[in-house]
Design an enzyme around this catalytic site. Structure first.
Site, PDB file in Angstrom:
ATOM      1  NE  ARG A 232      -4.865   1.560   2.758  1.00 15.22           N
ATOM      2  CZ  ARG A 232      -4.597   2.246   1.526  1.00 15.22           C
ATOM      3  NH1 ARG A 232      -4.868   1.952   0.504  1.00 15.22           N
ATOM      4  NH2 ARG A 232      -3.137   2.719   1.494  1.00 15.22           N
TER       5      ARG A 232
ATOM      6  CG  HIS B 181      -0.606   7.915   1.472  1.00 10.76           C
ATOM      7  ND1 HIS B 181      -1.827   6.614   1.788  1.00 10.76           N
ATOM      8  CD2 HIS B 181       0.792   6.802   1.251  1.00 10.76           C
ATOM      9  CE1 HIS B 181      -1.391   5.190   2.425  1.00 10.76           C
ATOM     10  NE2 HIS B 181       0.185   5.016   1.507  1.00 10.76           N
TER      11      HIS B 181
END
Ligand SMILES: Cc1cc2nc3c(=O)[nH]c(=O)nc-3n(C[C@H](O)[C@H](O)[C@H](O)COP(=O)(O)OP(=O)(O)OC[C@H]3O[C@@H](n4cnc5c(N)ncnc54)[C@H](O)[C@@H]3O)c2cc1C
Length: 620
Positions: free
Chosen positions: A273, A253
């Site tokens: 995000r 990740h």
């Protein structure tokens, strides 16, 4: 309860050991009580069979509880252009087309029903203004698709499944670890393990078994995964004769915490995000605009303004490059760090605080949308994310590879042995899209439970081979009997360090060949571990037994990663940096040979159905 010293004076250990543990009989035994295991157990019980559910920790504590961002399902609540076909296409494209397309089809079609069902069972999702389940943007998903509860979606999912499950007559065995699957000829007949608290052994006879043990992250030093993720299901299945698939595809990740050292690896959800967070290097440059993969060029914003609009729900805007797939974002971050543009603690900056320039009530908005992230950084790093950027870097996160299963039934290559969730392979191909795991757990957990129950109805109990049981118990106890030997924690740390250095996010042949050598050495060390103390909650003993699993999955990852001589999805080879069309036509299968050694074969992908091919073509 018999102590170790008692055991030493027993003249016939075989008969003696058999009398030492409780035995339970079930039609279906589910190993693992995360989202996949709970959903499988609920479904099996609904089919009218007896169900036992085993987990290493307390019920409700499984790794699923940590899931943050949401569950991907084409409910089309926020954007009516979404449907199963778009979700199917996104999943296949994210997986770089080595996914099992039938699983991707079932997943995309069935996920909405599974999410609605969860809501009927009591899950309280965030809402749209008109009261429907709210959905958010996430990397690789064309439309806002993730049903969520702030950034605590996993908690709501586990709570709901647990509440629903305990009313279905499922018998739960908490803090119990399975160490061996028992066979009767070619089929599975039971499982053998120990109770963590007392150290007592426990035997389960079952007509069918579902493995739902989650991932393997603890094979690496920097990981977002909890202590339970030691690859047990992968290893249990492999040693029982099942095939593993796609083990080279391990997801790193892009955003884990990097500072302070004690929290390194803890996940920073992609939801940051999705809500407008941007990635910056030490020169304050938004570096994700520097390199957009060809496959995604048409669907990626070409200005910061367009990217912002996308995160705010503008349907005509394209996604910002921070929301490209995880493999790509992670590699861009590594590039910035390697080329000297990283943050002070070997990461980059993730900034959500900048949205104060756009939203009047930004601080409140961030706290509402990302409550766990706000708390996490405040408590662990003394950073107020509404005011300053976070420092982040890649962390070992998710295993796309796992037990090879039939798409419809989830049965492995061993009769009566099923697998679902992160321990199974196929759906995600070379790279999983965020949110597609929680929906995977629900869709394929249900299917595994349904077909395991069907198998149990059609088959009688297998016969337990007592020798298999006593061998397993003797192996478990052997760690106490050594006068001298290695400390299990030392070997575990050495393994994690080695896998991080040599089979990590950027791979090459030389380093992986060195890893193969190290693994041999570590296997020898693991055969010579010494554990002190008694059997009651002995963490050293548990670690010694877990090491067998960690070593098995580490070997499978390394062997597969060496064989895939190309870069695809999460698997990046600096000595073969491009995709190879030929390599994109097979999966890698790991199996245990007659010689007891690990072997690998290449299996051609099954030709995709014409109608599905057409869907992908139309979505281009
Ligand atoms: C921090 C974080 C955030 C995430 N956020 C998201 C997200 O927003 N959306 C998404 O889709 N995915 C997310 N993921 C991924 C997702 O959470 C996992 O892939 C998923 O929860 C795995 O579920 P599972 O049911 O397969 O396994 P788990 O939930 O890990 O459950 C495994 C179970 O198996 C048991 N077990 C293991 N070994 C044994 C053994 N030997 N004997 C007995 N029991 C055993 C464990 O005790 C546990 O009960 C996230 C992951 C992390 C780490």
């Amino acid at each position: 309860m018999v102590s170790l010293s008692d055991r030493k004076i027993i003249s016939n250990p075989v008969n003696f050991l058999m009398s030492l543990y409780d035995t339970y009989d079930y039609d279906v035994l589910v190993i693992g009580a995360g989202g996949a295991g709970l959903r499988a157990a609920i479904e099996a019980a609904a089919q009218g069979v007896t169900v036992g559910l085993v987990c290493k920790s307390l019920l409700g504590k499984a790794h699923t509880v940590m899931a943050e961002g949401g569950i991907a399902a084409a409910l089309s609540n926020v954007d009516e252009r979404d449907n199963w076909k778009v979700h199917f296409t996104d999943t296949m494209r994210g997986g770089q087309y080595v996914n099992n397309w039938r699983m991707a089809e079932l997943h995309a079609k069935e996920a909405p029903d599974r999410v609605n069902e969860l809501e009927k069972w009591g899950a309280l999702f965030d809402r749209t203004k008109d009261g429907r389940i709210l959905q958010r943007n996430f990397g690789g998903h064309k439309y806002p698709r993730l049903a969520h509860v702030g950034d605590r979606t996993g908690l709501e999912m586990i709570r709901t499944l647990q509440d629903h499950g305990i009313h279905q007559g499922i018998e739960v065995h908490m803090e119990c670890t399975i160490i061996t699957l028992l066979k009767n000829g070619e089929r599975v007949a039971g499982a053998f393990g120990y109770e963590r608290e007392k150290g007592r052994f426990i035997l389960f006879r079952a007509k069918a078994i579902v493995l739902a043990t989650g991932g393997i992250g603890r094979a690496y030093k920097i990981t977002s995964n909890s202590w339970e993720y030691t690859g047990d299901g992968h290893s249990l299945a492999y040693h029982a004769g099942a095939e593993l698939m796609d083990m080279e595809f391990l997801q790193f990740h892009p955003t884990g915490m990097v500072w302070p050292p004690s929290v390194r690896g803890i996940l920073v959800t992609e939801g940051v995000r999705g809500e407008g967070g941007i990635l910056l290097n030490k020169e304050n440059k938004r570096f994700m605009f520097d390199e957009i993969p060809e496959l995604y060029r048409n669907s990626t914003a070409d200005s910061e303004e367009e990217g912002w609009k996308y995160t705010q729900g503008d349907r005509n805007a394209r996604r910002p490059p921070e929301l490209l797939t995880r493999d790509h974002v992670a590699r861009c971050i590594v590039r910035e760090i390697k080329e000297g543009r990283g943050s002070p603690h070997n990461g980059v900056f993730l900034d959500i605080s900048w949205i104060k320039n756009r939203l009047p009530n930004a601080a409140e908005h961030i706290k509402k949308k990302l409550p766990s992230m706000y708390d996490q950084f405040k408590k662990l790093a003394d950073i107020d994310i509404t005011k300053e950027p976070m420092e982040v870097g890649p962390t070992t996160h998710y295993m796309m590879g796992g037990i090879r299963v039939d798409a419809d039934t989830q049965m492995s290559t061993v009769s009566g042995l099923f697998a679902a969730g992160e321990s199974a392979a196929g759906l995600h191909g070379a790279n999983r899209l965020g949110g597609n795991s929680l929906s995977d757990l629900l869709v394929f957990g249900k299917r595994a439970g349904e077909y395991a129950a069907k198998f149990a109805k059609e088959n009688a109990h297998g016969i337990i081979n007592e020798k298999e049981v006593t061998d397993s118990a003797s192996w478990a106890l052997s760690f106490f009997e050594k006068e001298k030997g290695d400390n299990p924690f030392d070997v575990q740390f050495a393994l994690q360090d080695m896998m991080q250095q040599l089979v990590g996010i950027v791979r090459n042949e030389n380093e992986m060949l060195r890893a193969v050598e190290y693994l041999r050495l570590m296997q020898t060390r693991a055969g010579n571990l010494r554990v002190t103390g008694n059997r009651e909650y002995n963490n050293g003993w548990h670690t010694a037994m877990d090491l067998k699993n960690l070593l098995t999955v580490s070997e499978a990852i390394t062997m597969s990663a060496l064989d895939r001589k190309e870069s695809r999805g999460a698997h990046f080879r600096e000595d073969y940096p491009d995709k190879d069309e030929k390599a994109g036509k097979f999966n890698l299968i790991i199996f245990k040979g007659q010689d007891d050694k690990m072997h690998l074969k290449r299996e051609p992908l099954r030709e995709m159905r014409e109608d599905l091919k057409q869907i992908i073509e139309e979505m281009k």
